[in-house]
Write an enzyme that holds these catalytic residues in place. Structure first.
Site, PDB file in Angstrom:
ATOM      1  N   THR A  29      -1.999  10.083 -12.561  1.00  0.00           N
ATOM      2  CA  THR A  29      -3.280   9.640 -13.125  1.00  0.00           C
ATOM      3  C   THR A  29      -4.433  10.469 -12.572  1.00  0.00           C
ATOM      4  O   THR A  29      -5.324  10.885 -13.318  1.00  0.00           O
ATOM      5  CB  THR A  29      -3.511   8.141 -12.851  1.00  0.00           C
ATOM      6  OG1 THR A  29      -2.341   7.411 -13.233  1.00  0.00           O
ATOM      7  CG2 THR A  29      -4.681   7.604 -13.661  1.00  0.00           C
ATOM      8  N   ALA A  84      -2.976   4.972  -7.622  1.00  0.00           N
ATOM      9  CA  ALA A  84      -2.326   4.007  -6.737  1.00  0.00           C
ATOM     10  C   ALA A  84      -1.047   3.542  -7.422  1.00  0.00           C
ATOM     11  O   ALA A  84      -0.965   3.519  -8.654  1.00  0.00           O
ATOM     12  CB  ALA A  84      -3.245   2.824  -6.441  1.00  0.00           C
ATOM     13  N   GLU A 104      -3.891  11.991   1.645  1.00  0.00           N
ATOM     14  CA  GLU A 104      -4.736  11.099   0.844  1.00  0.00           C
ATOM     15  C   GLU A 104      -5.560  10.179   1.738  1.00  0.00           C
ATOM     16  O   GLU A 104      -6.746   9.955   1.498  1.00  0.00           O
ATOM     17  CB  GLU A 104      -3.872  10.280  -0.116  1.00  0.00           C
ATOM     18  CG  GLU A 104      -3.317  11.100  -1.274  1.00  0.00           C
ATOM     19  CD  GLU A 104      -2.310  10.348  -2.129  1.00  0.00           C
ATOM     20  OE1 GLU A 104      -2.092  10.778  -3.271  1.00  0.00           O
ATOM     21  OE2 GLU A 104      -1.735   9.345  -1.657  1.00  0.00           O
TER      22      GLU A 104
END
Length: 227
Positions: A29, A84, A104
């Site tokens: 994403t 996520a 991250e």
């Protein structure tokens, strides 16, 4: 599903303005967010500096002409957008399906506004159906695996082909099949105190906004402010 991911990623890019230092996430994403930033840099002359969370994202950003800086060369990041794997109702999340959890979390920590982009399937009542990634140093990894096994965490080494996956930071990942994590904060603290664990995929109380794309459209969920 890909269309929803793209919508979420492109929506997040709307929060980016000239002069920002932005964290560029990793995963399916976040990929679309980075693509949209690249488009805006090229077509609109958007002036930004990116800080990446993996070698994969670095390669993508460089290919798009997004100027990059090392995390060591900046003091703060205006905005970071990342994906996520699961997000619960308390805005805790599991990340690390793309094996980039350590970088991250390092990029998320000095970030003023932290946004996750997800499709609706990632919103859950309780974390844990998605395996929890734990990044561990190679030395003593098998002993740590046995500790997790004895504790009932159903561990498995993340593989790449026939070999154990090695992260950008040269560590292994042990995935824990926990089913349901009743108290993510307490479990995060437990892992934080485990020798040999470099980092884990529980991102508790870190996110500011979650952009959720579903077939009904996009919603932006705001995490309650601390205090």
């Amino acid at each position: 599903m890909e269309a929803l991911k793209k919508i979420a990623g492109v929506t997040a890019a709307q929060y980016v303005t000239d002069g920002m230092t932005i964290g560029l996430g990793t995963g399916s994403t976040a990929y679309y967010f980075v693509e949209e930033i690249g488009r805006r840099v090229k077509q609109e002359g958007l002036q930004v500096v990116g800080v990446t969370t993996s070698s994969v994202t670095s390669k993508q950003a460089e290919g798009l002409g997004i100027p990059l800086k090392s995390i060591d060369d900046i003091d703060s990041i205006d905005l970071t957008v990342d994906g996520a794997d699961e997000v619960d109702k308390d805005f805790n999340g599991i990340k690390g399906g793309g094996a980039a959890l350590l970088m991250e979390k390092i990029v998320a920590t000095p970030t003023k506004e932290y946004i996750w982009v997800v499709d609706a399937s990632k919103m859950v009542e309780h974390l844990g159906a998605f395996k929890l990634p734990v990044e561990v140093v190679q030395y003593g990894a098998d002993r740590l695996f046995r500790v997790f096994e004895k504790a009932g965490y159903k561990p498995s080494f993340r593989m790449k082909g026939d070999s154990r996956l090695v992260t950008d930071m040269q560590n292994y990942i042990i995935d824990l099949d926990l089913g349901c994590i009743k108290d993510p904060v307490a479990f995060g603290h437990l892992l934080d105190g485990t020798v040999g664990v470099v980092e884990h995929g529980l991102f508790n109380g870190m996110v500011d906004k979650v952009i959720v794309a579903s077939k009904d459209g996009v919603i932006v969920l705001e995490a309650p402010k601390a205090g």
